[in-house]
Design a protein around this motif. Structure first.
Motif, PDB file in Angstrom:
ATOM      1  N   ALA A 198     -45.389  17.110   7.653  1.00 19.52           N
ATOM      2  CA  ALA A 198     -44.474  18.242   7.460  1.00 19.52           C
ATOM      3  C   ALA A 198     -43.255  17.808   6.638  1.00 19.52           C
ATOM      4  O   ALA A 198     -42.751  18.558   5.799  1.00 19.52           O
ATOM      5  N   PHE A 199     -42.802  16.578   6.867  1.00 14.79           N
ATOM      6  CA  PHE A 199     -41.647  16.067   6.111  1.00 14.79           C
ATOM      7  C   PHE A 199     -41.977  15.947   4.625  1.00 14.79           C
ATOM      8  O   PHE A 199     -41.167  16.293   3.759  1.00 14.79           O
ATOM      9  N   MET A 200     -43.198  15.514   4.301  1.00 14.17           N
ATOM     10  CA  MET A 200     -43.597  15.421   2.879  1.00 14.17           C
ATOM     11  C   MET A 200     -43.674  16.805   2.248  1.00 14.17           C
ATOM     12  O   MET A 200     -43.288  16.986   1.092  1.00 14.17           O
ATOM     13  N   VAL A 201     -44.205  17.780   3.003  1.00 11.09           N
ATOM     14  CA  VAL A 201     -44.314  19.139   2.475  1.00 11.09           C
ATOM     15  C   VAL A 201     -42.917  19.669   2.159  1.00 11.09           C
ATOM     16  O   VAL A 201     -42.681  20.243   1.092  1.00 11.09           O
ATOM     17  N   SER A 202     -41.955  19.419   3.052  1.00 15.43           N
ATOM     18  CA  SER A 202     -40.629  19.949   2.782  1.00 15.43           C
ATOM     19  C   SER A 202     -39.961  19.182   1.643  1.00 15.43           C
ATOM     20  O   SER A 202     -39.230  19.755   0.839  1.00 15.43           O
ATOM     21  N   PHE A 203     -40.231  17.908   1.529  1.00 14.41           N
ATOM     22  CA  PHE A 203     -39.734  17.126   0.376  1.00 14.41           C
ATOM     23  C   PHE A 203     -40.264  17.721  -0.942  1.00 14.41           C
ATOM     24  O   PHE A 203     -39.511  17.903  -1.907  1.00 14.41           O
ATOM     25  N   PHE A 207     -38.235  19.382  -3.996  1.00 19.18           N
ATOM     26  CA  PHE A 207     -38.375  18.779  -5.326  1.00 19.18           C
ATOM     27  C   PHE A 207     -38.615  19.868  -6.371  1.00 19.18           C
ATOM     28  O   PHE A 207     -37.936  19.936  -7.393  1.00 19.18           O
ATOM     29  N   PHE A 208     -39.586  20.762  -6.108  1.00 15.96           N
ATOM     30  CA  PHE A 208     -39.916  21.793  -7.092  1.00 15.96           C
ATOM     31  C   PHE A 208     -38.807  22.835  -7.211  1.00 15.96           C
ATOM     32  O   PHE A 208     -38.569  23.366  -8.291  1.00 15.96           O
ATOM     33  N   GLU A 209     -38.118  23.083  -6.118  1.00 14.27           N
ATOM     34  CA  GLU A 209     -36.987  23.998  -6.196  1.00 14.27           C
ATOM     35  C   GLU A 209     -35.896  23.416  -7.101  1.00 14.27           C
ATOM     36  O   GLU A 209     -35.350  24.095  -7.960  1.00 14.27           O
ATOM     37  N   GLU A 210     -35.621  22.138  -6.935  1.00 21.87           N
ATOM     38  CA  GLU A 210     -34.578  21.507  -7.739  1.00 21.87           C
ATOM     39  C   GLU A 210     -34.911  21.473  -9.219  1.00 21.87           C
ATOM     40  O   GLU A 210     -34.023  21.541 -10.064  1.00 21.87           O
ATOM     41  N   ARG A 213     -39.431  24.645 -11.041  1.00 19.92           N
ATOM     42  CA  ARG A 213     -40.840  24.841 -11.405  1.00 19.92           C
ATOM     43  C   ARG A 213     -41.609  25.335 -10.197  1.00 19.92           C
ATOM     44  O   ARG A 213     -41.198  25.105  -9.056  1.00 19.92           O
ATOM     45  N   ASP A 214     -42.777  25.940 -10.451  1.00 15.52           N
ATOM     46  CA  ASP A 214     -43.622  26.329  -9.331  1.00 15.52           C
ATOM     47  C   ASP A 214     -44.256  25.081  -8.728  1.00 15.52           C
ATOM     48  O   ASP A 214     -44.683  24.193  -9.469  1.00 15.52           O
ATOM     49  N   PRO A 215     -44.341  25.031  -7.414  1.00 15.81           N
ATOM     50  CA  PRO A 215     -45.012  23.883  -6.806  1.00 15.81           C
ATOM     51  C   PRO A 215     -46.479  23.852  -7.220  1.00 15.81           C
ATOM     52  O   PRO A 215     -47.032  24.875  -7.601  1.00 15.81           O
ATOM     53  N   VAL A 216     -47.050  22.678  -7.124  1.00 14.37           N
ATOM     54  CA  VAL A 216     -48.476  22.518  -7.403  1.00 14.37           C
ATOM     55  C   VAL A 216     -49.249  23.355  -6.392  1.00 14.37           C
ATOM     56  O   VAL A 216     -48.881  23.397  -5.218  1.00 14.37           O
ATOM     57  N   ASP A 217     -50.287  24.028  -6.851  1.00 14.93           N
ATOM     58  CA  ASP A 217     -51.117  24.785  -5.905  1.00 14.93           C
ATOM     59  C   ASP A 217     -51.701  23.852  -4.865  1.00 14.93           C
ATOM     60  O   ASP A 217     -52.155  22.779  -5.201  1.00 14.93           O
ATOM     61  N   TYR A 218     -51.677  24.319  -3.636  1.00 12.59           N
ATOM     62  CA  TYR A 218     -52.252  23.487  -2.592  1.00 12.59           C
ATOM     63  C   TYR A 218     -53.741  23.311  -2.761  1.00 12.59           C
ATOM     64  O   TYR A 218     -54.437  24.223  -3.181  1.00 12.59           O
ATOM     65  N   ILE A 219     -54.213  22.125  -2.417  1.00 12.81           N
ATOM     66  CA  ILE A 219     -55.650  21.869  -2.459  1.00 12.81           C
ATOM     67  C   ILE A 219     -56.254  22.560  -1.248  1.00 12.81           C
ATOM     68  O   ILE A 219     -55.709  22.454  -0.147  1.00 12.81           O
ATOM     69  N   GLU A 220     -57.328  23.280  -1.464  1.00 12.04           N
ATOM     70  CA  GLU A 220     -57.921  24.033  -0.349  1.00 12.04           C
ATOM     71  C   GLU A 220     -58.536  23.092   0.676  1.00 12.04           C
ATOM     72  O   GLU A 220     -58.856  21.971   0.388  1.00 12.04           O
TER      73      GLU A 220
END
Ligand code: ADP
Ligand code: NI
Length: 220
Positions: A198-203, A207-210, A213-220
């Motif tokens: 969860a900590f990596m997801v929020s990082f 990162f993308f907000e800063e 850019r749009d975040p990378v699409d999640y891998i299904e």
């Protein structure tokens, strides 16, 4: 052979070799993996404790990224024989060291309980705050960019694509680090992986907000 003396001598042996390692596989990585392995073993209460501790301590000495694998394995074998450990335990340790690497892609059903615990312990150190720090350390060490708009995330990589293909450190989260939580072998490892994931997801969100850019699409 006295249990504690063997563990302590092994720790000194590993420390001497990995002291100055600068790609994120230094002694403190080993110490954290060793600690994680003991925590998991305490809870799971399965497997040979001595084999688990020794394999956790020795697991990166035959890593193909850092050294020649066969040479590393004989170094471990020679050391443990010198310490008077039984042949069957030496074999167990060597097998764990050879099978737990992510790049080897050995399936769960082929891993011993000891290997499962040490693999979980090693993988926990690749995720969470420590995992983020290690990923950027590894990226800097190998001359890789933090992020590149023109490099897409790769899916379903072969071993050589994983090791040799061009990537960025941010892509590495999607190509490997975010997949680890669901690949944990033990219940305890999975429970420990959740917060770190969860900590990596929020990082990554931050990162993308800063960078706007749009975040990378999640891998299904
Ligand atoms: P294993 O030790 O299980 O084989 P790796 O060698 O792939 O796993 O990874 C060891 C450490 O190096 C991990 O923390 C991992 O995230 C990091 N790492 C490996 N490849 C990369 C990469 N391309 N970019 C950033 N970090 C990486
Ligand atoms: Ni490791």
């Amino acid at each position: 052979m006295d249990y504690q003396a063997l563990i302590e001598e092994t720790a000194v042996f590993v420390k001497t070799i990995l002291q100055a390692e600068s790609s994120g596989h230094d002694w403190f990585h080993i110490e954290r993996v060793w600690r994680n392995a003991k925590i998991i073993h305490d809870k799971e209460d399965q497997g040979d404790r001595l084999v688990i501790e020794l394999a956790a301590l020795l697991h990166d000495l035959a890593d193909e990224k850092l050294t020649d694998e066969a040479e590393g394995l004989s170094k471990i074998q020679y050391f443990l024989e010198g310490e008077g450990l039984s042949e069957s335990k030496i074999e167990k340790v060597l097998e764990i060291v050879q099978t737990i690497s992510f790049s080897k892609q050995v399936t769960k059903d082929k891993l011993s309980i000891e290997a499962k615990i040490v693999q979980d312990a090693d993988r926990l150190d690749a995720i969470g705050a420590v995992g983020i720090a290690r990923a950027f350390t590894y990226g800097g060490h190998s001359g890789q960019l933090i992020w590149d708009a023109d490099k897409p995330v790769r899916k379903n990589m072969t071993k050589s694509a994983y090791r040799n293909g061009e990537t960025t450190t941010i892509n590495h989260f999607y190509e490997k680090l975010l997949l680890l939580k669901d690949q944990m072998n033990t219940e305890t490892g999975f429970a420990m992986a959740k917060d770190r994931d969860a900590f990596m997801v929020s990082f990554l969100d931050q990162f993308f907000e800063e960078i706007g850019r749009d975040p990378v699409d999640y891998i299904e």
